[in-house]
Design a protein around this motif. Structure first.
Motif, PDB file in Angstrom:
ATOM      1  N   THR A 132      50.482  29.466  42.934  1.00 29.11           N
ATOM      2  CA  THR A 132      51.215  31.604  43.380  1.00 29.11           C
ATOM      3  C   THR A 132      49.989  32.430  43.024  1.00 29.11           C
ATOM      4  N   PRO A 133      50.315  32.937  43.904  1.00 31.27           N
ATOM      5  CA  PRO A 133      48.788  34.203  43.335  1.00 31.27           C
ATOM      6  C   PRO A 133      49.663  34.784  42.751  1.00 31.27           C
ATOM      7  N   GLU A 134      50.829  35.116  42.595  1.00 29.66           N
ATOM      8  CA  GLU A 134      51.442  35.811  40.503  1.00 29.66           C
ATOM      9  C   GLU A 134      50.432  35.135  39.719  1.00 29.66           C
ATOM     10  N   PHE A 135      50.076  33.857  39.228  1.00 34.48           N
ATOM     11  CA  PHE A 135      49.802  33.101  38.103  1.00 34.48           C
ATOM     12  C   PHE A 135      48.456  32.811  38.345  1.00 34.48           C
ATOM     13  N   ARG A 136      48.008  33.168  39.054  1.00 33.49           N
ATOM     14  CA  ARG A 136      46.760  33.757  39.746  1.00 33.49           C
ATOM     15  C   ARG A 136      46.375  34.762  39.029  1.00 33.49           C
ATOM     16  N   ALA A 137      46.230  35.903  38.894  1.00 30.93           N
ATOM     17  CA  ALA A 137      46.509  37.087  39.118  1.00 30.93           C
ATOM     18  C   ALA A 137      46.321  36.783  37.546  1.00 30.93           C
ATOM     19  N   ALA A 138      47.550  36.795  37.156  1.00 31.02           N
ATOM     20  CA  ALA A 138      47.593  36.215  35.701  1.00 31.02           C
ATOM     21  C   ALA A 138      46.870  35.595  34.531  1.00 31.02           C
ATOM     22  N   LEU A 139      45.400  34.911  35.148  1.00 29.02           N
ATOM     23  CA  LEU A 139      44.478  34.435  34.747  1.00 29.02           C
ATOM     24  C   LEU A 139      44.046  35.451  35.250  1.00 29.02           C
TER      25      LEU A 139
END
Length: 190
Positions: free
Chosen positions: A160-167
């Motif tokens: 998900t893009p949200e996970f990538r953003a959290a990283l």
């Protein structure tokens, strides 16, 4: 009050996994019918029904049937979790019981899955392994299925893009730097 003890059953175990192997004589002239019944069990809706029953039982790692010695003998072998008696009882109470009935009806002396002496018959035909090793001796079928579900859910999160953003979020830097989180990412990548 004391608990009833189960009799000692043949077969080897490795961790939570136990093996069960039965050798029987095929009734004269029944090899082709047995082969046909085995093929039917793995096709179409019968295969789906079998998988549903195995999911209901939830303790079978694997099973196989082999016809050998010029169509005169049959082997059934499986690996399962839990006690031998519970394993046989679970098979008898589900759709698998009808499958056992169909397959073993082609073998000499099979009393029927509902017969009170069926366990004695299986024991009389069981040949415990000389060596039995499991690649995952500490994992039950239920744990393996759970691990698969968790992995699928985790893989979906990773995409998900949200996970990538959290990283990329500096607020998560301390968590991302932990050895446990790095190990998790390494395992997911491998």
């Amino acid at each position: 009050m004391t608990e009833a003890t189960q009799p000692e059953r043949p077969g080897m175990a490795d961790g939570v996994c136990s093996e069960f192997t039965v050798f029987t004589k095929i009734k004269p002239g029944h090899a082709d019918a047995l082969r046909k019944d085995l093929a039917e069990l793995t096709s179409g809706s019968s295969a789906e029904g079998g998988r549903a029953a195995l999911k209901e039982i939830g303790t079978l790692h694997d099973a196989r049937h082999v016809i050998f010695d010029d169509d005169t003998r049959h082997m059934f072998a499986s690996v399962f979790d839990g006690s031998w008696d519970t394993y046989i009882d679970d098979f008898a109470r589900t759709a698998v019981g009808a499958r056992f009935e169909k397959v073993f009806s082609h073998t000499e002396g099979f009393p029927g899955i509902a017969d009170p002496h069926v366990k004695d018959w299986f024991i009389a035909h069981q040949a415990p392994a000389g060596v039995f090793v499991s690649s995952y001796p500490d994992l039950t079928v239920q744990q393996i299925w759970k691990n698969q579900r968790v992995n699928e859910a985790f893989q979906a999160v990773l995409d998900t893009p949200e996970f990538r953003a959290a990283l990329d979020d500096p607020a998560n830097a301390a968590l991302l730097a932990t050895p446990a989180f790095q190990k998790l990412l390494d395992e997911a990548a491998g």
